[in-house]
Design an enzyme around this catalytic site. Structure first.
Site, PDB file in Angstrom:
ATOM      1  N   TYR A   1      30.082  28.746 117.773  1.00 17.10           N
ATOM      2  CA  TYR A   1      30.644  27.962 116.673  1.00 17.10           C
ATOM      3  C   TYR A   1      31.116  28.861 115.557  1.00 17.10           C
ATOM      4  CZ  TYR A   1      26.636  28.634 113.548  1.00 17.10           C
ATOM      5  OH  TYR A   1      25.696  29.175 112.710  1.00 17.10           O
TER       6      TYR A   1
ATOM      7  N   ARG B   1      36.010  36.661 115.742  1.00 16.63           N
ATOM      8  CA  ARG B   1      34.583  36.562 116.082  1.00 16.63           C
ATOM      9  C   ARG B   1      34.363  35.470 117.131  1.00 16.63           C
ATOM     10  NH1 ARG B   1      30.359  35.600 111.274  1.00 16.63           N
ATOM     11  NH2 ARG B   1      31.324  33.540 111.299  1.00 16.63           N
TER      12      ARG B   1
ATOM     13  N   ARG C   1      23.576  19.673 135.757  1.00 19.24           N
ATOM     14  CA  ARG C   1      22.729  20.717 135.181  1.00 19.24           C
ATOM     15  C   ARG C   1      22.284  21.774 136.198  1.00 19.24           C
ATOM     16  NH1 ARG C   1      17.493  22.082 134.103  1.00 19.24           N
ATOM     17  NH2 ARG C   1      17.050  22.805 131.994  1.00 19.24           N
TER      18      ARG C   1
ATOM     19  N   HIS D   1      21.283  26.146 135.753  1.00 19.74           N
ATOM     20  CA  HIS D   1      21.257  27.204 134.744  1.00 19.74           C
ATOM     21  C   HIS D   1      22.488  28.104 134.863  1.00 19.74           C
ATOM     22  CE1 HIS D   1      17.193  25.891 133.981  1.00 19.74           C
ATOM     23  NE2 HIS D   1      17.093  26.769 133.005  1.00 19.74           N
TER      24      HIS D   1
ATOM     25  N   LYS E   1      27.577  34.380 117.704  1.00 22.67           N
ATOM     26  CA  LYS E   1      27.323  33.177 116.884  1.00 22.67           C
ATOM     27  C   LYS E   1      27.165  31.961 117.797  1.00 22.67           C
ATOM     28  CE  LYS E   1      29.031  31.157 112.537  1.00 22.67           C
ATOM     29  NZ  LYS E   1      27.819  31.191 111.735  1.00 22.67           N
TER      30      LYS E   1
HETATM   31  C1  LIG Z   1      22.270  34.146 110.867  1.00 22.16           C
HETATM   32  C2  LIG Z   1      23.466  34.224 109.990  1.00 22.16           C
HETATM   33  N1  LIG Z   1      23.745  35.380 109.362  1.00 22.16           N
HETATM   34  C3  LIG Z   1      24.819  35.497 108.545  1.00 22.16           C
HETATM   35  C4  LIG Z   1      25.659  34.424 108.303  1.00 22.16           C
HETATM   36  C5  LIG Z   1      26.846  34.588 107.382  1.00 22.16           C
HETATM   37  O1  LIG Z   1      28.025  34.697 108.116  1.00 22.16           O
HETATM   38  P1  LIG Z   1      29.430  34.304 107.492  1.00 22.16           P
HETATM   39  O2  LIG Z   1      29.617  35.141 106.271  1.00 22.16           O
HETATM   40  O3  LIG Z   1      30.401  34.619 108.560  1.00 22.16           O
HETATM   41  O4  LIG Z   1      29.358  32.855 107.150  1.00 22.16           O
HETATM   42  C6  LIG Z   1      25.424  33.215 108.955  1.00 22.16           C
HETATM   43  C7  LIG Z   1      26.323  32.080 108.755  1.00 22.16           C
HETATM   44  O5  LIG Z   1      26.166  31.031 109.315  1.00 22.16           O
HETATM   45  C8  LIG Z   1      24.311  33.109 109.822  1.00 22.16           C
HETATM   46  O6  LIG Z   1      24.030  31.966 110.463  1.00 22.16           O
END
Ligand SMILES: Cc1ncc(COP(=O)(O)O)c(C=O)c1O
Length: 297
Positions: free
Chosen positions: A31, A50, A110, A112, A157
């Site tokens: 996300y 990213r 489902r 894995h 992320k």
């Molecule tokens: C674990 C974590 N670290 C850092 C950030 C900050 O990232 P950004 O500046 O891209 O929002 C986030 C943002 O959601 C996060 O979840």
């Protein structure tokens, strides 16, 4: 509120996904949260880069580069369709919004391992009005530290945020604004932020590794510090060192630059937002204001 799901714009209450979606079942997706002002996306290219890196890391295929670029157009369209492109005339302020964007591997029975028959990724985007936490940025917040129990690929992320959810809850219960993770004696991330400390006028933040998220705001703030002639060093920050930090602050898309005045019940520096934090706060505010000005001109 209109959202975008798998090719169409629909009212949010009518947006539904399969219960077999691997995002729902496994957290198998990535996300982004992108800041928007007056219909303009802040650091869009960095967010989409990213996102692409995350999709590569999870080996989620089926979204071509070209399609990734259309997501930016969709995000702008959502801001437009939801009336989030123009400032509120009454206060004269800018229109602040966020875009939430999620891509999962898609729906499949489902198993894995990846589904044997290729799935179409589920693509979801939503735009929401956003109110920056100005009061908190002004007076500063407090934080607690917790062992970093997250996995060893925190640079991706992913939508798997359970450790972050639990950490933030511990912070709320402690009356703090953020929880800062500590791994092997060094700080990594906040639950939803990156962490910076200031020692003798020098800004320090942990170097990028698989143990922290490469925050977009982190990068912007490092650049702004360099542009402002503030010395910066990407070097591990040990928890024990923080006892003698002059300043501590957090960065994030919805956090901006937020001072932390107290950590684990102990005052940081003078116990009030420090001068370096203040300079970086206004530098970031200027960068965001530039975005709104770019629209006006
Ligand atoms: C674990 C974590 N670290 C850092 C950030 C900050 O990232 P950004 O500046 O891209 O929002 C986030 C943002 O959601 C996060 O979840």
């Amino acid at each position: 509120m209109l959202v975008y799901l798998n090719g169409t714009y629909v009212p949010k209450e009518r947006a539904t996904i399969s219960v077999d979606d691997r995002g729902f079942i496994f957290g198998d997706g990535v996300y982004e949260v992108i800041r928007a002002r007056d219909g303009q996306l802040f650091e869009a290219a960095a967010h989409f880069e990213r996102l692409a890196a995350g999709l590569d890391a999870l080996e989620i295929q089926g979204l071509a580069r070209a399609e990734l670029q259309t997501l930016e157009t969709i995000a702008r369209e959502l801001l437009e369709r939801n009336g989030l492109v123009q400032g509120n005339g009454e206060s004269g302020g800018a229109s602040e919004a966020t875009i939430y964007l999620q891509v999962t591997r898609g729906a499949a029975p489902r198993t894995h391992a990846f589904p044997r028959v290729a799935t179409t990724p589920t693509v979801y985007l939503a735009a929401s009005p956003f109110t920056p936490a100005v009061a908190l940025q002004e007076r500063g917040g407090t934080a607690i530290t917790l062992p970093d129990v997250r996995w060893a690929r925190c640079n991706i992320k992913t939508i798997n945020l359970v450790p972050n959810v639990l950490a933030k809850q511990r912070a709320v219960e402690a009356g703090a604004t953020e929880a800062i993770f500590v791994r092997d004696g060094a700080i990594t991330d906040g639950a939803s932020t990156n962490v910076f400390a200031v020692f003798d006028g020098e800004v320090r933040t942990p170097p990028l590794s698989t143990y922290l998220l490469p925050g977009i705001t982190r990068r912007v703030v490092l650049d702004l510090a360099a542009e402002s002639g503030i010395p910066v060093r990407e070097q591990p920050v040990l928890l024990e060192e923080l006892a003698r930090a002059d300043e501590l602050f957090l960065t994030g898309t919805t956090t901006d630059v937020q001072p932390v005045c107290e950590l684990d019940g102990r005052r940081i520096g003078a116990g009030t937002p420090g001068p370096v934090t203040r300079r970086l706060q206004s530098a970031l505010a200027g960068r965001l204001a530039g975005l709104a000005r770019a629209v006006a001109s």
